[in-house]
Write an enzyme that holds these catalytic residues in place. Sequence first.
Site, PDB file in Angstrom:
ATOM      1  N   HIS A  25       0.848  -1.193   0.000  1.00 19.54           N
ATOM      2  CA  HIS A  25       0.000   0.000   0.000  1.00 19.54           C
ATOM      3  C   HIS A  25       0.882   1.240   0.000  1.00 19.54           C
ATOM      4  O   HIS A  25       1.755   1.398   0.855  1.00 19.54           O
ATOM      5  CB  HIS A  25      -0.922   0.040   1.211  1.00 19.54           C
ATOM      6  CG  HIS A  25      -1.933   1.153   1.145  1.00 19.54           C
ATOM      7  ND1 HIS A  25      -1.824   2.306   1.887  1.00 19.54           N
ATOM      8  CD2 HIS A  25      -3.055   1.296   0.387  1.00 19.54           C
ATOM      9  CE1 HIS A  25      -2.846   3.102   1.606  1.00 19.54           C
ATOM     10  NE2 HIS A  25      -3.608   2.513   0.704  1.00 19.54           N
ATOM     11  N   GLY A  74       4.786   4.154   2.641  1.00 17.37           N
ATOM     12  CA  GLY A  74       4.276   2.903   2.092  1.00 17.37           C
ATOM     13  C   GLY A  74       4.562   1.763   3.043  1.00 17.37           C
ATOM     14  O   GLY A  74       5.305   1.903   4.012  1.00 17.37           O
ATOM     15  N   LYS A  75       3.967   0.629   2.766  1.00 17.04           N
ATOM     16  CA  LYS A  75       4.196  -0.560   3.587  1.00 17.04           C
ATOM     17  C   LYS A  75       3.860  -1.795   2.764  1.00 17.04           C
ATOM     18  O   LYS A  75       3.026  -1.738   1.847  1.00 17.04           O
ATOM     19  CB  LYS A  75       3.313  -0.525   4.832  1.00 17.04           C
ATOM     20  CG  LYS A  75       3.811  -1.408   5.970  1.00 17.04           C
ATOM     21  CD  LYS A  75       4.973  -0.783   6.708  1.00 17.04           C
ATOM     22  CE  LYS A  75       5.379  -1.613   7.914  1.00 17.04           C
ATOM     23  NZ  LYS A  75       6.459  -0.973   8.693  1.00 17.04           N
ATOM     24  N   CYS A  76       4.502  -2.893   3.104  1.00 11.55           N
ATOM     25  CA  CYS A  76       4.226  -4.166   2.447  1.00 11.55           C
ATOM     26  C   CYS A  76       3.935  -5.212   3.516  1.00 11.55           C
ATOM     27  O   CYS A  76       4.615  -5.259   4.542  1.00 11.55           O
ATOM     28  CB  CYS A  76       5.423  -4.594   1.594  1.00 11.55           C
ATOM     29  SG  CYS A  76       5.257  -6.240   0.859  1.00 11.55           S
ATOM     30  N   ASP A 109      10.639  -5.725   8.421  1.00  3.26           N
ATOM     31  CA  ASP A 109       9.823  -5.439   9.601  1.00  3.26           C
ATOM     32  C   ASP A 109       9.521  -6.772  10.269  1.00  3.26           C
ATOM     33  O   ASP A 109      10.201  -7.763  10.006  1.00  3.26           O
ATOM     34  CB  ASP A 109       8.553  -4.679   9.194  1.00  3.26           C
ATOM     35  CG  ASP A 109       7.883  -3.956  10.363  1.00  3.26           C
ATOM     36  OD1 ASP A 109       8.273  -4.184  11.515  1.00  3.26           O
ATOM     37  OD2 ASP A 109       6.941  -3.175  10.127  1.00  3.26           O
TER      38      ASP A 109
END
Length: 334
Positions: A25, A74-76, A109
């Site tokens: 996202h 953003g992040k996954c 992460d």
Amino acid sequence: MTEQCSPCKQLHIFEYSNNVKIIIHIDSLALGNAIGGTRMLPYDSVESAIQDVKKLSSAMSLKAAIHGLNQGGGKCVIFNPEKLHFNEIAPLYTSALNQLAGSFIAANDMGISIKMINDIRHLSPFLISSNQLIDDPSYFTALGVFHCIQYITKNHLDTTIPNIKIQGLGRSGAPLCKMLLDSGFKVSAYDIKVSHVEQFKKHPNFSALDETNWFSLPCDIFAPCASGNVITNSNVHLINSKFVCGTANNPCENMAVINTLHSHHIQFIPDFVSNGGGLIYAAGTYHQLSRKEIIDKIKNIPKLISKLSCSSSNMYVNALSIANEKISSFVNES
């Protein structure tokens, strides 16, 4: 699949065999290409994974803006119901990053070690490790919170040796605990994994907490350092501390919880302020800044607390306003 959630927000879902989904996202590209970590947790459903990635990517946007980084948020998250090893998923993961062509720069992460990211650095130029082998950003997240706690102790507490309560002694909580103990702080801590607590038990200034009493035990500063949403509408009244300042993203369930803390005269240091050290390190490393330049910037995080605490209004609201104003100003100019 790509879903344009709004003019700035993008949801990308890359589907593969074995039900693996790489979900990315992008919350904002206003300040630059998006940057953020990658999580691989046992999500109950695709919907819960999407909810998590959206909330986390929003926090990355705020974090980048408040710390003056030329990056979007953003992040996954990796939806992996078959519990495949990351080595099996890595080619799919890096293929997804490459298809986005640099609009998202990825770090590690929860659920993904720094070794995993370093080992696949040759597969994509859009990993923070693509230019060099890197250290775990979690250490630098802890370093930023450590400097915040030092600042709070010096400027806002009437004791020189405050009691710090840590929830979670994982990749960021453990180094934070060590920094505090090495500097003479008293630390009490709880972790669901007993092995994480054992490493500190012999230190004279360390107290181990159990699941029956850790949350409500009085302290000067409560440092949430595990998953988010630890402070909820149902337990916020049990918080017995003067400050909340930790490494966790989104430690409060919602804005109502943050407002309740404020009404109870408990200062919540916004998570996207206190835990910005990891993102500062990730962005700095990707742009090949020196270690000294990165650490100097992390040491300046407490200056934000000073700026935000100048008025009696809600510190989180102040930080949110500053970050959103920075993002909006770039959007309006472009």
